[in-house]
Design a protein around this motif. Structure first.
Motif, PDB file in Angstrom:
ATOM      1  N   SER A 203       0.828  -1.200   0.000  1.00  0.00           N
ATOM      2  CA  SER A 203       0.000   0.000   0.000  1.00  0.00           C
ATOM      3  C   SER A 203       0.866   1.255   0.000  1.00  0.00           C
ATOM      4  O   SER A 203       0.628   2.203  -0.756  1.00  0.00           O
ATOM      5  CB  SER A 203      -0.916  -0.009   1.228  1.00  0.00           C
ATOM      6  OG  SER A 203      -1.590   1.223   1.360  1.00  0.00           O
ATOM      7  N   ALA A 204       1.884   1.267   0.846  1.00  0.00           N
ATOM      8  CA  ALA A 204       2.777   2.424   0.923  1.00  0.00           C
ATOM      9  C   ALA A 204       3.634   2.556  -0.324  1.00  0.00           C
ATOM     10  O   ALA A 204       3.899   3.671  -0.801  1.00  0.00           O
ATOM     11  CB  ALA A 204       3.660   2.310   2.161  1.00  0.00           C
ATOM     12  N   LEU A 205       4.046   1.439  -0.877  1.00  0.00           N
ATOM     13  CA  LEU A 205       4.945   1.445  -2.024  1.00  0.00           C
ATOM     14  C   LEU A 205       4.249   1.767  -3.333  1.00  0.00           C
ATOM     15  O   LEU A 205       4.775   2.500  -4.166  1.00  0.00           O
ATOM     16  CB  LEU A 205       5.635   0.084  -2.143  1.00  0.00           C
ATOM     17  CG  LEU A 205       6.601  -0.126  -3.308  1.00  0.00           C
ATOM     18  CD1 LEU A 205       7.823   0.768  -3.139  1.00  0.00           C
ATOM     19  CD2 LEU A 205       7.026  -1.591  -3.387  1.00  0.00           C
ATOM     20  N   LEU A 206       3.017   1.247  -3.508  1.00  0.00           N
ATOM     21  CA  LEU A 206       2.368   1.288  -4.818  1.00  0.00           C
ATOM     22  C   LEU A 206       1.028   2.017  -4.865  1.00  0.00           C
ATOM     23  O   LEU A 206       0.614   2.442  -5.942  1.00  0.00           O
ATOM     24  CB  LEU A 206       2.142  -0.146  -5.320  1.00  0.00           C
ATOM     25  CG  LEU A 206       3.384  -1.018  -5.524  1.00  0.00           C
ATOM     26  CD1 LEU A 206       2.963  -2.453  -5.834  1.00  0.00           C
ATOM     27  CD2 LEU A 206       4.261  -0.455  -6.640  1.00  0.00           C
ATOM     28  N   LEU A 207       0.320   2.103  -3.733  1.00  0.00           N
ATOM     29  CA  LEU A 207      -1.077   2.529  -3.783  1.00  0.00           C
ATOM     30  C   LEU A 207      -1.367   3.824  -3.036  1.00  0.00           C
ATOM     31  O   LEU A 207      -2.527   4.102  -2.705  1.00  0.00           O
ATOM     32  CB  LEU A 207      -1.973   1.419  -3.224  1.00  0.00           C
ATOM     33  CG  LEU A 207      -1.778   0.019  -3.800  1.00  0.00           C
ATOM     34  CD1 LEU A 207      -2.750  -0.954  -3.128  1.00  0.00           C
ATOM     35  CD2 LEU A 207      -1.976   0.019  -5.308  1.00  0.00           C
ATOM     36  N   ASP A 208      -0.346   4.602  -2.751  1.00  0.00           N
ATOM     37  CA  ASP A 208      -0.544   5.856  -2.020  1.00  0.00           C
ATOM     38  C   ASP A 208      -1.294   5.598  -0.706  1.00  0.00           C
ATOM     39  O   ASP A 208      -2.181   6.339  -0.309  1.00  0.00           O
ATOM     40  CB  ASP A 208      -1.311   6.872  -2.878  1.00  0.00           C
ATOM     41  CG  ASP A 208      -1.205   8.288  -2.333  1.00  0.00           C
ATOM     42  OD1 ASP A 208      -0.217   8.581  -1.639  1.00  0.00           O
ATOM     43  OD2 ASP A 208      -2.130   9.085  -2.586  1.00  0.00           O
ATOM     44  N   LYS A 209      -0.921   4.498  -0.071  1.00  0.00           N
ATOM     45  CA  LYS A 209      -1.423   4.090   1.255  1.00  0.00           C
ATOM     46  C   LYS A 209      -2.890   3.658   1.264  1.00  0.00           C
ATOM     47  O   LYS A 209      -3.499   3.551   2.335  1.00  0.00           O
ATOM     48  CB  LYS A 209      -1.182   5.190   2.288  1.00  0.00           C
ATOM     49  CG  LYS A 209       0.294   5.479   2.513  1.00  0.00           C
ATOM     50  CD  LYS A 209       0.517   6.469   3.642  1.00  0.00           C
ATOM     51  CE  LYS A 209       2.019   6.691   3.854  1.00  0.00           C
ATOM     52  NZ  LYS A 209       2.270   7.629   4.980  1.00  0.00           N
ATOM     53  N   LYS A 210      -3.439   3.376   0.116  1.00  0.00           N
ATOM     54  CA  LYS A 210      -4.802   2.832   0.081  1.00  0.00           C
ATOM     55  C   LYS A 210      -4.788   1.389   0.587  1.00  0.00           C
ATOM     56  O   LYS A 210      -3.926   0.590   0.217  1.00  0.00           O
ATOM     57  CB  LYS A 210      -5.357   2.854  -1.339  1.00  0.00           C
ATOM     58  CG  LYS A 210      -6.714   2.154  -1.484  1.00  0.00           C
ATOM     59  CD  LYS A 210      -7.189   2.143  -2.923  1.00  0.00           C
ATOM     60  CE  LYS A 210      -8.433   1.271  -3.099  1.00  0.00           C
ATOM     61  NZ  LYS A 210      -9.583   1.768  -2.313  1.00  0.00           N
ATOM     62  N   THR A 211      -5.759   1.052   1.433  1.00  0.00           N
ATOM     63  CA  THR A 211      -5.899  -0.317   1.927  1.00  0.00           C
ATOM     64  C   THR A 211      -6.881  -1.077   1.042  1.00  0.00           C
ATOM     65  O   THR A 211      -8.040  -0.669   0.891  1.00  0.00           O
ATOM     66  CB  THR A 211      -6.412  -0.339   3.380  1.00  0.00           C
ATOM     67  OG1 THR A 211      -5.486   0.358   4.212  1.00  0.00           O
ATOM     68  CG2 THR A 211      -6.547  -1.774   3.878  1.00  0.00           C
ATOM     69  N   LEU A 212      -6.438  -2.159   0.454  1.00  0.00           N
ATOM     70  CA  LEU A 212      -7.302  -2.954  -0.416  1.00  0.00           C
ATOM     71  C   LEU A 212      -8.319  -3.748   0.406  1.00  0.00           C
ATOM     72  O   LEU A 212      -8.133  -4.007   1.593  1.00  0.00           O
ATOM     73  CB  LEU A 212      -6.464  -3.912  -1.255  1.00  0.00           C
ATOM     74  CG  LEU A 212      -5.502  -3.286  -2.269  1.00  0.00           C
ATOM     75  CD1 LEU A 212      -4.823  -4.376  -3.085  1.00  0.00           C
ATOM     76  CD2 LEU A 212      -6.225  -2.308  -3.206  1.00  0.00           C
ATOM     77  N   GLU A 213      -9.398  -4.167  -0.259  1.00  0.00           N
ATOM     78  CA  GLU A 213     -10.439  -4.959   0.391  1.00  0.00           C
ATOM     79  C   GLU A 213      -9.918  -6.327   0.844  1.00  0.00           C
ATOM     80  O   GLU A 213     -10.452  -6.932   1.764  1.00  0.00           O
ATOM     81  CB  GLU A 213     -11.621  -5.159  -0.560  1.00  0.00           C
ATOM     82  CG  GLU A 213     -12.312  -3.880  -0.977  1.00  0.00           C
ATOM     83  CD  GLU A 213     -12.837  -3.092   0.208  1.00  0.00           C
ATOM     84  OE1 GLU A 213     -13.525  -3.701   1.059  1.00  0.00           O
ATOM     85  OE2 GLU A 213     -12.542  -1.882   0.294  1.00  0.00           O
TER      86      GLU A 213
END
Length: 272
Positions: A203-213
């Motif tokens: 999340s921190a590396l690739l998704l701008d800290k978005k938490t996936l379902e």
């Protein structure tokens, strides 16, 4: 942001808390031959996880399954109990891409689908239907998010996911319930602990800290895990010694199956 290969290269992550164990990352094509058939794995104990918080008929998970898992952990992964030889770590860590992560999610979902099919088809496993641990639907949302957000094309299921899912279906037809339950416990419960650590890193590396379902559950996760663990303990209490050994001896194959899928995050299956 840099992550060590240990941090991103372990399928079940390097946290051994009261609920989970760490698996080894296996970059090679998975082999699912059990110790009973080949004699390759002389694992005489049991796969990870500590005893449930509620009193149960046995402590199969916390003793035998945990013992088998520790034989596959290094001291770095499990400082107090790890027994496996430490592997040489490459100097430059591999940094996963969005495409790598999507492939990881797609293969993971394929394996969860196979496990859910087995649970739904076998009457002996009815107690594991709709436990709250199911991951197929959350993963579908995440796969769609990744495709839309990062303009990716949905990949075909890769060889690691196909191989592990096929093995689950083979066990359902030719194997035993205890053998399947080893894979079930290892795959689902590792994700609830170390797998969540990997999710935070990605999340921190690739998704701008978005938490996936994939890393969210409806309800109290600790209560869900405790209930499922209790059901497993009650089932194991009815097994013969031979059946318990069938479960224990599947530990190495369970680690290889999950570890091969994790190869997408450590560069082993990325194609780069």
């Amino acid at each position: 942001m840099k992550y060590s290969t240990i941090a991103v290269g372990l399928i079940f992550a390097a946290s051994f808390n009261a609920d989970a164990f760490v698996s080894q990352s296996i970059a090679s094509k998975p082999s699912f031959v059990s110790s009973e058939r080949s004699g390759l794995f002389n694992v005489a104990a049991h796969p990870g996880g500590a005893p449930p918080t509620t009193e149960t008929a046995t402590d199969f998970i916390g003793t035998e399954l945990r013992g088998a898992a520790m034989k596959l952990h290094t001291r770095k992964q499990a400082p107090k109990e790890g027994e496996a030889e430490e592997k040489q770590v490459e100097k430059e860590p591999y940094v996963p891409t969005h495409d790598d992560y999507l492939r990881f999610l797609v293969d993971s979902q394929h394996v969860y689908k196979a496990m859910e099919e087995v649970v739904n088809e076998k009457s002996e496993l009815a107690v594991y239907k709709n436990t709250g641990l199911e991951r197929v639907e959350p993963l579908e949302k995440d796969i769609e998010f990744m495709i839309n957000e990062y303009s990716l094309t949905r990949p075909e299921v890769g060889e690691p996911g196909k191989a592990y899912a096929d093995e689950m279906r083979r066990i359902a037809k030719e194997g035993t319930v205890p053998e399947f339950m080893c894979h079930y416990y290892n795959y689902y419960f590792a994700h609830t602990a170390g797998g969540r650590m990997i999710g935070k890193q990605m999340s921190a590396l690739l998704l701008d800290k978005k938490t996936l379902e994939f890393y969210k559950w409806d309800g109290d996760l600790n209560k869900i895990k405790a209930a499922v663990k209790n059901d497993i303990e009650e089932m194991a209490a009815r097994w013969s010694r031979e059946e318990k050994d069938q479960c224990v001896n599947a530990t190495a194959a369970a680690f290889r199956g999950g570890g091969a899928i994790n190869g997408y995050l450590s560069g082993g299956k990325s194609g780069h």
